[in-house]
Design an enzyme around this catalytic site. Sequence first.
Site, PDB file in Angstrom:
ATOM      1  N   HIS A  34       0.735  -1.197  -0.065  1.00 47.62           N
ATOM      2  CA  HIS A  34      -0.054  -0.113   0.079  1.00 47.62           C
ATOM      3  C   HIS A  34       0.712   1.296   0.047  1.00 47.62           C
ATOM      4  O   HIS A  34       2.079   1.145   0.244  1.00 47.62           O
ATOM      5  CB  HIS A  34      -0.919   0.044   1.265  1.00 47.62           C
ATOM      6  CG  HIS A  34      -0.279   0.238   2.527  1.00 47.62           C
ATOM      7  ND1 HIS A  34       0.528  -1.064   3.067  1.00 47.62           N
ATOM      8  CD2 HIS A  34       0.160   1.094   3.386  1.00 47.62           C
ATOM      9  CE1 HIS A  34       1.075  -0.678   4.064  1.00 47.62           C
ATOM     10  NE2 HIS A  34       0.863   0.716   4.297  1.00 47.62           N
ATOM     11  N   HIS A 115       5.723   5.990  -1.331  1.00 52.12           N
ATOM     12  CA  HIS A 115       6.295   4.919  -1.556  1.00 52.12           C
ATOM     13  C   HIS A 115       5.608   3.479  -1.078  1.00 52.12           C
ATOM     14  O   HIS A 115       4.662   3.801  -0.292  1.00 52.12           O
ATOM     15  CB  HIS A 115       7.570   4.746  -0.583  1.00 52.12           C
ATOM     16  CG  HIS A 115       7.224   4.763   1.070  1.00 52.12           C
ATOM     17  ND1 HIS A 115       6.800   5.909   1.485  1.00 52.12           N
ATOM     18  CD2 HIS A 115       7.475   3.819   1.923  1.00 52.12           C
ATOM     19  CE1 HIS A 115       6.656   5.565   2.767  1.00 52.12           C
ATOM     20  NE2 HIS A 115       6.741   4.170   2.905  1.00 52.12           N
TER      21      HIS A 115
END
Length: 172
Positions: A34, A115
Amino acid sequence: MKYGIAIFPSKPVQDEINSYRKRYDPHYALIPPHLTLKEAFEADDDTIYELITELKHIANEQEPFTININKVSTFAPVTNTIYLKVEPIQELDDLFDKMQTGKFPKNMEYNFVPHITIAQKLSHDEYSDVFGSMQMKDIKLQDTVDRFQLLYQLENGSWTVYDSFVFGKEYV
């Protein structure tokens, strides 16, 4: 209860990322790959209902966008965390910013670095080996983002979806 807000990539992108995560990320079994939009925060039922109204409004105004993931990077020396860098784009910055204002808790610990974590909590030697080998990989992933999820944490530490917010959908 503890909540968070994240973007889950499509299944093919998750599968690719999980091929790296399963060995080096102790959170592998707790949450799928995620991109965090809002770090974990505590909220009661009344607060979460207010935030859901805000999240619907944010999703209504957002158009789908494309993300590019094409580099391995690290948060060292702060932590031995290795991640896949999501190229920064205005749409991501705007979504992140909207979830740090208004009724949202002010719990931002770090600057926003888009990220997806692939390794964390590594010993120094293990970190050096993994980062060295991961840097040699030619990673080029692209994905269309058309929603984000409100998550909550279960007693066993895993995270599950409380609600999904599809971009451009008219919520009442």
